[in-house]
Design an enzyme around this catalytic site. Structure first.
Site, PDB file in Angstrom:
ATOM      1  N   HIS A 257      40.154  38.583  26.500  1.00 56.02           N
ATOM      2  CA  HIS A 257      39.836  37.155  26.545  1.00 56.02           C
ATOM      3  C   HIS A 257      38.563  36.935  27.346  1.00 56.02           C
ATOM      4  CE1 HIS A 257      41.096  35.770  30.649  1.00 56.02           C
ATOM      5  NE2 HIS A 257      41.994  36.740  30.584  1.00 56.02           N
ATOM      6  N   ASP A 269      38.908  38.750  35.827  1.00 53.33           N
ATOM      7  CA  ASP A 269      39.819  38.127  34.859  1.00 53.33           C
ATOM      8  C   ASP A 269      39.089  37.083  34.025  1.00 53.33           C
ATOM      9  OD1 ASP A 269      42.032  37.192  33.511  1.00 53.33           O
ATOM     10  OD2 ASP A 269      42.785  36.017  35.199  1.00 53.33           O
ATOM     11  N   GLU A 302      42.746  31.855  26.341  1.00 50.76           N
ATOM     12  CA  GLU A 302      43.859  32.665  26.838  1.00 50.76           C
ATOM     13  C   GLU A 302      44.477  32.038  28.070  1.00 50.76           C
ATOM     14  OE1 GLU A 302      45.824  35.899  29.265  1.00 50.76           O
ATOM     15  OE2 GLU A 302      44.234  34.494  29.777  1.00 50.76           O
ATOM     16  N   GLU A 303      43.629  31.519  28.954  1.00 51.30           N
ATOM     17  CA  GLU A 303      44.113  30.951  30.205  1.00 51.30           C
ATOM     18  C   GLU A 303      44.893  29.657  29.994  1.00 51.30           C
ATOM     19  OE1 GLU A 303      44.210  32.594  32.717  1.00 51.30           O
ATOM     20  OE2 GLU A 303      42.461  33.884  32.974  1.00 51.30           O
ATOM     21  N   ASP A 331      42.695  43.382  29.648  1.00 49.82           N
ATOM     22  CA  ASP A 331      42.668  42.154  30.430  1.00 49.82           C
ATOM     23  C   ASP A 331      42.813  42.517  31.909  1.00 49.82           C
ATOM     24  OD1 ASP A 331      42.916  39.642  31.496  1.00 49.82           O
ATOM     25  OD2 ASP A 331      44.670  39.058  30.319  1.00 49.82           O
ATOM     26  N   HIS A 431      42.698  34.103  39.679  1.00 52.84           N
ATOM     27  CA  HIS A 431      42.652  32.678  39.314  1.00 52.84           C
ATOM     28  C   HIS A 431      42.052  31.818  40.421  1.00 52.84           C
ATOM     29  CE1 HIS A 431      45.699  32.592  35.729  1.00 52.84           C
ATOM     30  NE2 HIS A 431      44.680  33.419  35.541  1.00 52.84           N
TER      31      HIS A 431
END
Length: 483
Positions: A257, A269, A302-303, A331, A431
């Site tokens: 992603h 990420d 994706e998130e 990922d 994140h």
């Protein structure tokens, strides 16, 4: 020395079940080893530097629907086109819901409330009006006749949970003139829910506990419902590029992603996975000497819930899905306190989800063998549905990949094995705004970037052998629902 190097490379391939060793001084290394050795850390980091710069230039993120994501798409597509790839960027819609605040009061007393996804908001002052409960039956609030003989117009309506979807309950209430809908859940836990999409949502809708109903419907009760929320729909894109060579009946698909979360630049990420498959594609080129076509994918959304990969797989015909021999997912492969985890295709760990579709165990063996040959002892990680392999597994497509860990903490045994810090997260910046170029483990990135290239080229050359995946005929039989 050259003969010994070739033999060592071929020895690795034997471990992976692909080719045999030879002592001939004229033997050239197999393409798998060539591509893996060609994927170098400096090139990988250069891609991350560009993605990091894109984030810095675009409010610190590369989130789907934001300018940083569009710039990331442009960067990847431009690189691919320079190497002769034909690139498509199929669009799909994303519905988002942002709940800023919610409250429900009876006089001075707060009542626990859980706003449903995509619920419209009230006005800023809140909704102050009378409350009535729809009589309880076997299909509460599911039929227009449930509101017969009730003065619903302008009221907050309470219905019990049960039978029909929440969206249907609120639509019927809205059609009868209700100003808002509260769904009463039995028990102490106030359940949440969703109306599904902005197009379906008509009136403010939320969940409450059934024990609060008497106070809300009491004569003269001063009830106020406040919901501050926004629902939006926007269009974004995936990136798809396939080699012009190799059998299109046995496609090796590899994906990562490309989007970040809104709160950070997403360099581990998942800039790391995106960069690794991009560099693999650039080193292979658009017309490599392979038996099976390779399809590269960079997913959007994706998130927000695997939206890009889900949209892509769902729109393929059954025959097109059958042509995909396997899916490789990368990922987060450069976490700053890195684990070395491969997806547990055979469920040997006996935790979480069951084994992956037939062929997943072989992918795990191949990746484990590669890492072991590099002096790394990997562990399994569960197919927990948190990344883009999810839609492929649902359609019985064998899948696998490498993962270096997110918010979970490294154990003492893992720290001793891999050289990390015990009791610290694999990625403390997961994140968050700290997921930057400065917080990448270069050694893990180098190893895993090479592993990505090797895995792609291994199956591009052959899907047979001890670490092979089902043939077209075998997977057609296995994926009965795909016929």
């Amino acid at each position: 020395m050259r003969s010994a190097i070739r033999c060592a490379i071929a020895g690795l391939a034997v471990v992976l079940g692909v080719v045999a060793c030879t002592s001939s001084s004229d033997e050239e290394p197999k393409q798998g080893a060539q591509v893996a050795s060609a994927v170098q850390i400096d090139a990988l980091m250069a891609h991350l530097e560009n993605l990091d710069r894109i984030a810095k230039d675009n409010d610190g993120n590369r989130a789907a629907g934001k300018p940083g994501y569009d710039a990331s798409v442009a960067y990847v597509t431009d690189k691919l086109k320079e190497k002769g790839f034909e690139v498509s960027t199929p669009e799909f819609e994303i519905n988002t819901f942002d709940l800023k605040s919610e409250s429900l009061t009876v006089g001075d007393q707060q009542v626990k409330v859980a706003t449903f996804g995509y619920s419209p908001g009230t006005d800023k002052a809140g909704l102050v009006t009378r409350v009535l409960e729809v009589p309880v039956d076997d299909t509460p609030g599911c039929e227009a006749s449930d509101y017969d003989n009730l003065d619903v117009t302008g009221a907050i309506v309470i219905v019990r949970r049960g039978i029909c979807p929440f969206a249907a309950k609120q639509q019927i209430a809205a059609e009868r003139g209700a100003a808002a809908l509260l769904v009463a859940f039995v028990g102490e836990q106030v359940g949440g829910g969703t109306l599904g999409s902005r197009d379906v949502a008509k009136i403010p809708t939320a969940g409450i506990g059934v024990g609060d109903v008497p106070a809300l419907v009491a004569p003269g009760a001063n009830v106020k419902l406040l919901i501050d929320a926004d629902a939006t729909t926007f269009t974004t894109r995936n990136i798809i590029a396939q080699t012009k060579t190799g059998s299109a009946d046995n496609v090796v698909m590899v994906g990562a992603h490309l989007d970040s979360v809104p709160d950070g630049p997403g360099i581990n990420d998942n800039g790391s996975g995106s960069a690794a498959i991009l560099e693999t594609a650039l080193q292979m080129g658009s017309e490599p000497d392979v038996q099976n076509a390779v399809r590269f994918a960079w997913w959007g959304g994706e998130e927000l819930g695997l939206l890009g990969s889900t949209d892509y797989v769902s729109k393929l015909s059954s025959d097109e899905r059958l042509k995909i021999a396997l899916y490789l997912n990368y990922d987060m492969i450069a976490s700053p306190n890195p684990a070395y985890l491969t997806y547990d295709g055979d469920d040997s760990d006996k935790t979480g989800e069951p084994a992956g579709p037939d062929g997943s165990a072989a992918i795990e063996r191949m990746l484990n063998a590669y890492l072991l040959n590099q002096g790394i002892t990997p562990e399994g990680t569960d197919f927990d549905g948190r990344s883009d392999y999810g839609p492929f597994i649902e359609h019985k497509i064998p899948s696998g990949g490498i993962f270096t860990g997110a918010e979970d903490k490294m154990s003492a045994d893992q720290a001793q094995k891999w050289g990390g810090e015990a009791d610290e997260p694999f990625d403390a910046n997961y994140h968050a705004s700290g997921d930057t170029l400065a917080n990448i483990d270069r050694d893990a990135f180098a190893r895993n970037g090479a592993a990505v290239a090797y895995s792609v080229e291994t199956y591009a050359q052959s899907i047979d052998g001890p670490n092979g995946v089902p043939s077209r005929a075998d997977r057609e039989a296995a994926r009965g629902d795909e016929k």
